[in-house]
Design a protein around this motif. Structure first.
Motif, PDB file in Angstrom:
ATOM      1  N   ASN A  41      26.594 -15.783  51.863  1.00 51.02           N
ATOM      2  CA  ASN A  41      26.635 -17.149  51.328  1.00 51.02           C
ATOM      3  C   ASN A  41      27.518 -17.224  50.087  1.00 51.02           C
ATOM      4  OD1 ASN A  41      25.056 -18.315  53.273  1.00 51.02           O
ATOM      5  ND2 ASN A  41      23.172 -18.299  52.059  1.00 51.02           N
ATOM      6  N   ALA A  77      30.887 -19.357  49.581  1.00 51.58           N
ATOM      7  CA  ALA A  77      31.009 -20.336  48.499  1.00 51.58           C
ATOM      8  C   ALA A  77      32.259 -20.082  47.651  1.00 51.58           C
ATOM      9  CB  ALA A  77      29.758 -20.307  47.621  1.00 51.58           C
ATOM     10  N   ASP A 107      26.408 -15.646  41.949  1.00 50.49           N
ATOM     11  CA  ASP A 107      27.845 -15.776  42.210  1.00 50.49           C
ATOM     12  C   ASP A 107      28.454 -16.854  41.328  1.00 50.49           C
ATOM     13  OD1 ASP A 107      28.046 -18.462  43.515  1.00 50.49           O
ATOM     14  OD2 ASP A 107      26.769 -17.555  45.050  1.00 50.49           O
ATOM     15  N   MET A 117      26.002 -25.898  44.203  1.00 48.48           N
ATOM     16  CA  MET A 117      25.510 -26.991  45.054  1.00 48.48           C
ATOM     17  C   MET A 117      25.115 -28.195  44.205  1.00 48.48           C
ATOM     18  SD  MET A 117      23.079 -25.081  47.840  1.00 48.48           S
ATOM     19  CE  MET A 117      22.822 -23.459  47.176  1.00 48.48           C
ATOM     20  N   CYS A 138      19.374 -27.175  51.281  1.00 50.26           N
ATOM     21  CA  CYS A 138      19.799 -25.870  51.818  1.00 50.26           C
ATOM     22  C   CYS A 138      18.633 -25.077  52.391  1.00 50.26           C
ATOM     23  CB  CYS A 138      20.570 -25.066  50.775  1.00 50.26           C
ATOM     24  SG  CYS A 138      19.550 -24.414  49.449  1.00 50.26           S
ATOM     25  N   ALA A 190      20.313 -26.618  58.289  1.00 50.38           N
ATOM     26  CA  ALA A 190      21.072 -27.338  57.267  1.00 50.38           C
ATOM     27  C   ALA A 190      22.229 -26.445  56.848  1.00 50.38           C
ATOM     28  CB  ALA A 190      20.177 -27.628  56.065  1.00 50.38           C
ATOM     29  N   THR A 191      23.417 -26.887  57.150  1.00 52.61           N
ATOM     30  CA  THR A 191      24.589 -26.080  56.806  1.00 52.61           C
ATOM     31  C   THR A 191      25.755 -26.981  56.446  1.00 52.61           C
ATOM     32  OG1 THR A 191      26.152 -24.403  57.579  1.00 52.61           O
ATOM     33  CG2 THR A 191      25.324 -25.921  59.240  1.00 52.61           C
ATOM     34  N   SER A 192      26.590 -26.494  55.550  1.00 49.68           N
ATOM     35  CA  SER A 192      27.800 -27.239  55.203  1.00 49.68           C
ATOM     36  C   SER A 192      28.994 -26.685  55.971  1.00 49.68           C
ATOM     37  CB  SER A 192      28.053 -27.119  53.706  1.00 49.68           C
ATOM     38  OG  SER A 192      28.121 -25.742  53.359  1.00 49.68           O
ATOM     39  N   LYS A 193      28.715 -25.694  56.852  1.00 48.57           N
ATOM     40  CA  LYS A 193      29.848 -24.926  57.367  1.00 48.57           C
ATOM     41  C   LYS A 193      30.376 -25.383  58.712  1.00 48.57           C
ATOM     42  CE  LYS A 193      28.054 -21.471  54.385  1.00 48.57           C
ATOM     43  NZ  LYS A 193      27.332 -20.219  54.189  1.00 48.57           N
ATOM     44  N   GLY A 253      28.570 -17.719  57.537  1.00 51.96           N
ATOM     45  CA  GLY A 253      27.396 -18.420  58.023  1.00 51.96           C
ATOM     46  C   GLY A 253      27.810 -19.602  58.868  1.00 51.96           C
ATOM     47  N   PHE A 254      26.899 -20.115  59.627  1.00 49.33           N
ATOM     48  CA  PHE A 254      27.139 -21.343  60.376  1.00 49.33           C
ATOM     49  C   PHE A 254      25.847 -21.839  61.001  1.00 49.33           C
ATOM     50  CE2 PHE A 254      27.943 -17.758  63.196  1.00 49.33           C
ATOM     51  CZ  PHE A 254      27.206 -18.065  64.314  1.00 49.33           C
ATOM     52  N   ARG A 255      24.803 -21.013  60.959  1.00 53.08           N
ATOM     53  CA  ARG A 255      23.576 -21.393  61.643  1.00 53.08           C
ATOM     54  C   ARG A 255      22.653 -22.239  60.774  1.00 53.08           C
ATOM     55  NH1 ARG A 255      21.818 -17.741  65.685  1.00 53.08           N
ATOM     56  NH2 ARG A 255      23.490 -16.401  66.355  1.00 53.08           N
ATOM     57  N   GLY A 256      22.839 -22.157  59.483  1.00 50.21           N
ATOM     58  CA  GLY A 256      21.956 -22.894  58.591  1.00 50.21           C
ATOM     59  C   GLY A 256      20.515 -22.437  58.689  1.00 50.21           C
ATOM     60  N   ALA A 279      19.442 -19.102  57.385  1.00 47.10           N
ATOM     61  CA  ALA A 279      19.057 -17.997  56.513  1.00 47.10           C
ATOM     62  C   ALA A 279      18.126 -18.447  55.393  1.00 47.10           C
ATOM     63  CB  ALA A 279      20.303 -17.332  55.939  1.00 47.10           C
ATOM     64  N   LEU A 280      18.549 -19.437  54.621  1.00 42.66           N
ATOM     65  CA  LEU A 280      17.734 -19.819  53.468  1.00 42.66           C
ATOM     66  C   LEU A 280      16.391 -20.392  53.899  1.00 42.66           C
ATOM     67  CD1 LEU A 280      20.347 -21.197  50.910  1.00 42.66           C
ATOM     68  CD2 LEU A 280      19.310 -18.933  51.073  1.00 42.66           C
ATOM     69  N   THR A 337      25.950 -20.035  41.744  1.00 44.46           N
ATOM     70  CA  THR A 337      24.600 -20.050  42.293  1.00 44.46           C
ATOM     71  C   THR A 337      23.914 -18.719  42.045  1.00 44.46           C
ATOM     72  OG1 THR A 337      25.372 -21.515  44.057  1.00 44.46           O
ATOM     73  CG2 THR A 337      23.283 -20.378  44.436  1.00 44.46           C
TER      74      THR A 337
HETATM   75  P1  ADP Z   1      24.619 -21.009  56.549  1.00 41.65           P
HETATM   76  O1  ADP Z   1      25.198 -19.974  55.637  1.00 41.65           O
HETATM   77  O2  ADP Z   1      24.544 -20.546  57.944  1.00 41.65           O
HETATM   78  O3  ADP Z   1      25.259 -22.338  56.410  1.00 41.65           O
HETATM   79  P2  ADP Z   1      22.279 -20.759  54.908  1.00 41.65           P
HETATM   80  O4  ADP Z   1      20.852 -21.055  55.171  1.00 41.65           O
HETATM   81  O5  ADP Z   1      22.628 -19.362  54.583  1.00 41.65           O
HETATM   82  O6  ADP Z   1      23.086 -21.223  56.157  1.00 41.65           O
HETATM   83  O7  ADP Z   1      22.769 -21.692  53.761  1.00 41.65           O
HETATM   84  C1  ADP Z   1      22.618 -23.096  53.891  1.00 41.65           C
HETATM   85  C2  ADP Z   1      23.639 -23.845  53.068  1.00 41.65           C
HETATM   86  O8  ADP Z   1      23.352 -23.687  51.698  1.00 41.65           O
HETATM   87  C3  ADP Z   1      25.052 -23.341  53.236  1.00 41.65           C
HETATM   88  O9  ADP Z   1      25.688 -23.953  54.342  1.00 41.65           O
HETATM   89  C4  ADP Z   1      25.683 -23.751  51.913  1.00 41.65           C
HETATM   90  O10 ADP Z   1      26.137 -25.081  51.953  1.00 41.65           O
HETATM   91  C5  ADP Z   1      24.538 -23.672  50.948  1.00 41.65           C
HETATM   92  N1  ADP Z   1      24.581 -22.418  50.191  1.00 41.65           N
HETATM   93  C6  ADP Z   1      23.863 -21.313  50.423  1.00 41.65           C
HETATM   94  N2  ADP Z   1      24.148 -20.342  49.541  1.00 41.65           N
HETATM   95  C7  ADP Z   1      25.076 -20.856  48.699  1.00 41.65           C
HETATM   96  C8  ADP Z   1      25.792 -20.335  47.562  1.00 41.65           C
HETATM   97  N3  ADP Z   1      25.594 -19.093  47.127  1.00 41.65           N
HETATM   98  N4  ADP Z   1      26.671 -21.152  46.951  1.00 41.65           N
HETATM   99  C9  ADP Z   1      26.867 -22.405  47.392  1.00 41.65           C
HETATM  100  N5  ADP Z   1      26.245 -22.944  48.449  1.00 41.65           N
HETATM  101  C10 ADP Z   1      25.356 -22.193  49.110  1.00 41.65           C
END
Ligand code: ADP
Ligand code: MG
Length: 617
Positions: free
Chosen positions: A34, A38, A59, A64, A72, A77-80, A94-97, A99-100, A143
């Motif tokens: 992540n 970012a 990092d 965010m 997140c 939920a993903t921005s990717k 990432g792309f699955r949204g 992990a967090l 973050t």
């Molecule tokens: P993914 O990486 O598959 O999108 P995650 O659950 O890992 O899913 O993260 C969800 C979203 O949270 C990411 O798409 C991103 O927009 C935001 N995010 C997570 N970690 C960070 C980070 N270290 N810095 C900025 N944005 C983050």
């Protein structure tokens, strides 16, 4: 009656977490990725208790917004990616949204984040998928995510975790993979408060060397090839550094670490004819392909990739590695721009033990004022090759000879090294160290205006510890082949435990033939070790690993080497000849830290003559 219900979010998340988060190392991987996504240029990883208590990644990336910080932790939920098409254009890890959301379901999570333009940042605390607090905070751009008490609500999972050294090794593996894939990002890793890696922004070559040690530099052969379907770059290790065990083997596809038996085979075939039997080539190979042509969606932990045109890839990889190896053997100097920055020694560990207040002047020679001549130090307890053993050997034909002569040369260089390290404390005949053994426990030796009382067992532990650690760090341990392989019986659990340490043990000189359910077959053992001692060493190791010595620190190697040094050291109660005493003293003072044992006890004390004199007034 209808019986189907939608699972509540926190249950769904917990189930999903089972796939995404297997162990602390999975959290490390997700958080590091992540941070990379970012756009961070500096990333800090903080670990406590092998990640069981804390995994934190800080990092300096994009950060965010308040809303995103809240979102997140939602599943999917993903921005990717925004649409299905984007799956074929992936430029992020990432792309699955998932992990967090998964992590927040099974741990206590604290997020702090701020975007570049925001005045203030956001801090959110999560527990079991619930937001328990949200605040406005002052925090730098970027973050920080701290994951505490992993699996706190899934005791079965928590109990399933391996010992700290094993979990730590998994974490370091993940850290290496991300760090190697991104040399243009700086990394720091802290483990239980000690800095274990400090990797500045650098070239790939420098990054490899910073991770694996200065000796790696000379082993690297560059690979570079660009074709329509793939561009290949990176390094392979020169064939002569190939190892028996899988060592450094890394494929990165579009900067993502992957495992591929198929591509591995391709590299292996490029090395054909250059490797001894069953030796494993080392490589760091980066493949760049059009994201359209790969599908990384096939495995939840995403280390496997499907390629559109595997066969072509196989052929190109093989030919470019072959090409590099060929070029290298024709003109060895050609590709080797030497980088002075790389001449820093590999810092094995930065732990500094508490030194007792004993000052040793290593250049001071109490036995000789002048005419220094070097003497080759042979450690007295090293098992000598008996003439009969050697004559047995000389009858053997070439194939065996290869390995043997190989280890002979290594032995030579090792001796040379220890000769260099050794000061001029005790030299030629006329200035032999005067030593006395006392109660088969201490060695007394006079020096100027004082005498030393050396604890023979603790001193020997120090000597062996440094020797083993050196072997294991440079991975060039010498082993003696056994004429008759040893078969040792252990419990199933012990076999599993030892197998986990297989690589480290091999680095000290063990050669394993097989691990079966309750039997381990060993065909080579470290020099300095008697085959009759092997069982005891391994038993001791098992018990130390299970109890995890009180101050084991982080390093698995360290733990193992300490244990072996303890088993191998001559014990109190062992009579030593004059020669052995002298060598013990010599070798002790050739050590980097002669004054403390590996377990932080003093190895010797200095008693000034004045102290004695005062007793006679
Ligand atoms: P993914 O990486 O598959 O999108 P995650 O659950 O890992 O899913 O993260 C969800 C979203 O949270 C990411 O798409 C991103 O927009 C935001 N995010 C997570 N970690 C960070 C980070 N270290 N810095 C900025 N944005 C983050
Ligand atoms: Mg992610």
């Amino acid at each position: 009656m209808d019986i189907i219900q939608l699972l509540p979010d926190h249950v769904a998340n917990q189930i999903a977490a089972g796939e995404v988060v297997q162990r602390p190392a999975s959290v490390v991987k997700e958080l590091l990725e992540n941070a990379i996504d970012a756009g961070a240029s500096q990333i800090k990883l903080i670990i406590k208790d092998a990640g069981k208590t804390l995994v934190q990644v800080i990092d300096d990336g994009a950060g965010m917004s308040v809303t995103d910080a809240r979102l997140c932790f939602e599943r999917h939920a993903t921005s990717k990616i925004k649409s299905a098409e984007d799956l074929f254009q992936l430029h992020t890890k990432g792309f699955r949204g998932e992990a967090l959301a998964s992590i927040a379901a099974i741990a206590h999570v604290e997020l702090r984040t701020k975007t570049e333009n925001a005045e203030v940042g956001t801090s959110i605390k999560m527990e079991g998928s619930e937001v328990i607090s949200q605040e406005v905070v002052a925090t730098p751009k970027g973050t920080s995510i701290a994951v505490k008490n992993l699996f706190y609500n899934i005791p079965a999972r928590r109990n399933f975790l391996k010992s700290n050294p094993v979990e730590t090794r998994h974490i370091i593996d993940e850290f290496h993979r991300v760090a190697l894939a991104h040399p243009s990002v700086g990394f720091v890793m802290l483990n239980n408060g000690a800095e274990v890696f400090h990797l500045p922004i650098s070239s790939l070559r420098q990054r490899i060397v910073h991770v694996f040690g200065a000796k790696t530099n000379e082993k690297l052969v560059p690979v570079q090839e660009t074709t329509e379907i793939v561009s290949i770059s990176g390094f392979v290790l020169k064939p002569e550094f190939a190892k028996k065990s899988r060592g450094e083997q890394y494929f990165f596809v579009n900067d993502r670490f992957i495992k591929s038996g198929y591509l591995h085979h391709s590299v292996l075939s490029a090395f054909e004819g250059l490797l001894r039997d069953s030796a494993q080539p080392g490589y760091f190979l980066f493949l760049k392909v059009d994201p359209k042509t790969i599908d990384i969606n096939i495995h939840p932990t995403k280390t496997e990739v499907k390629f559109e045109d595997e066969h072509a890839l196989y052929a190109m990889l093989r030919s470019s590695v072959k090409h590099s190896l060929g070029q290298f053997s024709v003109a060895p100097v050609l590709d080797f721009e030497r980088d002075k920055n790389l001449d820093t020694p590999y810092e094995h560990q930065k732990k500094s033990p508490n030194m007792p207040n004993i000052e040793v002047d290593r250049n001071f020679n109490p036995f000789q004022e002048e005419g220094r001549q070097q003497k080759n130090i042979h450690f007295p307890f090293q098992r000598e090759k008996t003439p009969s053993w050697e004559s047995l050997y000389s009858g053997l034909e070439k194939e065996h000879k290869v390995t043997f002569s190989d280890s002979e040369t290594q032995l030579d260089t090792m001796e040379f090294e220890s000769e260099e390290l050794t000061g001029f404390l005790f030299n030629e005949e006329d200035s032999k160290a005067i030593t006395f053994q006392l109660h088969t426990k201490y060695i007394l030796t006079p020096i100027k205006n004082a005498f030393l009382v050396i604890h023979q067992q603790l001193a020997h532990e120090r000597i062996l510890y440094e020797e083993l650690l050196r072997n294991i760090t440079v991975k060039e341990a010498v082993s003696q082949q056994l004429l008759f392989p040893l078969e040792l019986g252990f419990s199933k659990k012990e076999v599993v435990l030892l197998e986990e340490y297989k690589e480290q043990l091999q680095d000290t000189g063990f050669v394993f033939e097989s691990f079966s359910k309750e039997l381990i077959t060993i065909s080579g053992i470290p020099v300095n070790v008697n085959d009759s001692e092997i069982k005891a060493i391994l038993d001791q190791l098992i018990s130390d690993l299970q109890n995890e010595l009180p101050d084991a620190g982080y390093s698995q190697n360290d733990l193992m080497v300490k244990s072996m040094a303890k088993s191998l050291a001559i014990k109190t109660g062992t009579p030593l000849t004059k020669d052995q005493q002298e060598h013990l003293v010599n070798s002790l003072f050739a050590c980097k830290e002669p004054s403390v044992s590996p377990t932080n006890r003093a190895t010797f004390v200095t008693i000034p003559l004045g102290d004695l004199d005062r007793k006679f007034v």
